[in-house]
Design an enzyme around this catalytic site. Sequence first.
Site, PDB file in Angstrom:
ATOM      1  CB  SER A 166       6.261  -4.763   5.716  1.00  0.00           C
ATOM      2  OG  SER A 166       5.820  -4.036   6.920  1.00  0.00           O
ATOM      3  CG  ASP A 333       6.304   2.948   3.041  1.00  0.00           C
ATOM      4  OD1 ASP A 333       5.592   3.209   3.935  1.00  0.00           O
ATOM      5  OD2 ASP A 333       6.663   1.836   3.015  1.00  0.00           O
ATOM      6  CG  HIS A 366       3.971  -0.177   4.133  1.00  0.00           C
ATOM      7  ND1 HIS A 366       5.381  -0.215   4.186  1.00  0.00           N
ATOM      8  CD2 HIS A 366       3.638  -1.530   4.808  1.00  0.00           C
ATOM      9  CE1 HIS A 366       5.496  -1.400   4.743  1.00  0.00           C
ATOM     10  NE2 HIS A 366       4.716  -1.996   5.144  1.00  0.00           N
TER      11      HIS A 366
END
Length: 394
Positions: A166, A333, A366
């Site tokens: 991320s 995601d 995610h």
Amino acid sequence: MSTEIAETDSSSSSPDGFVKRQSATLFAPPSPLVLESGETLGPITVAYQTYGTLSPRKDNVIYICHALTGDAHVAGRHNEKERKPGWWNGFVGPGKAIDTNRYFVVCSNILGGCQGTTGPSSENPQTGKPYGPDFPFITIRDIVNVHNALLDHLGIENVLAVVGGSLGGMQVLEWVVNRPERVGAAIVLASGPKLNAQGIAFNAVGRRAIYSDPLFQDGWYYGEEEKPHFGLALARMVAHITYLSEQSIELKFGRKLQNGDEFGFDLKSETEFQIESYLHYQGNRFVERFDANSYLTLTRAMDYFDLGEAYGSIADAFSRVQSRFLVISYDTDWLYPTPQSKEIVRALVDAKRHVTFKELKSAYGHDAFLIDQELPKLESLVSPFLARTYSDRQ
């Protein structure tokens, strides 16, 4: 916040097996950090933790870059009373994917954070009060420059690998482009070369929630009995939705009611459905450990990051890298969807760089790279990649 330089051992594990918090003071006057904006900042305290033993050649270092709301406490416990271990405890440790019997792991709280590294809640040496909204605008490049300064402080010249998911993945990308000579391998998880418009939009809603909280007081809430917890909790609730997938939400909650089997027909009830209760819980837990101004600072840093724009194109940016890459995405995601990972891969191929790519299937969206039951799939890729990198560099 401590501003003392901690004496550095080859390992931060104490004799009783607990991990130690460490700190270093960097960029002290007259040599402050020159930020990408042109402003200066210093001194900067960096909170970090290390795991494993540094090899005599100092060639077994793995630097982990955490995501938006993470910190340096990547694994282990600080003491026997700590309720939960570090945020990636299932992945980092003896015999695990990032094996601390073999590698020396470093993880630091990022610049602008609120878990020991200088950020908006830290004391401004010029005023003796928290920086608050006077904390300067920072970028991913600024964050990575502090990572590299910490390595200099620790006497470590190069790292075997830099790993991040991320926002952490953005740091990895900036690192290998900005300091290509320093990194042997890059592992980018659930990330991309920039945040898409949808991601920026969710960040904007989160910031608006904080700004709209009457207790925010333009960012000058330090010292007040009540903080802007409502706005920060709401920002977390909005963001947490993006970390999940439609499939995971449906599987876990569906339309289940929180109390009983019948509707209450009460507009004042905020938690009639289980998913509502879950999001409120996430928001309330979050405000116990995070600072609203840090949230504003770091989400803006995410918004500004655009690897291709900064270097002309992504392929041009990668023309200078010397690392091999492992890029991993997740099929559910929608914050950093797979096409963003493929954009990285195509640019690396165009730049004739070594890259391995895999899209993993997961119901968790995610956050899959943080979910314990998903870690074996990730380990099957990361562990051999690191082992091969280490072997090739001997």
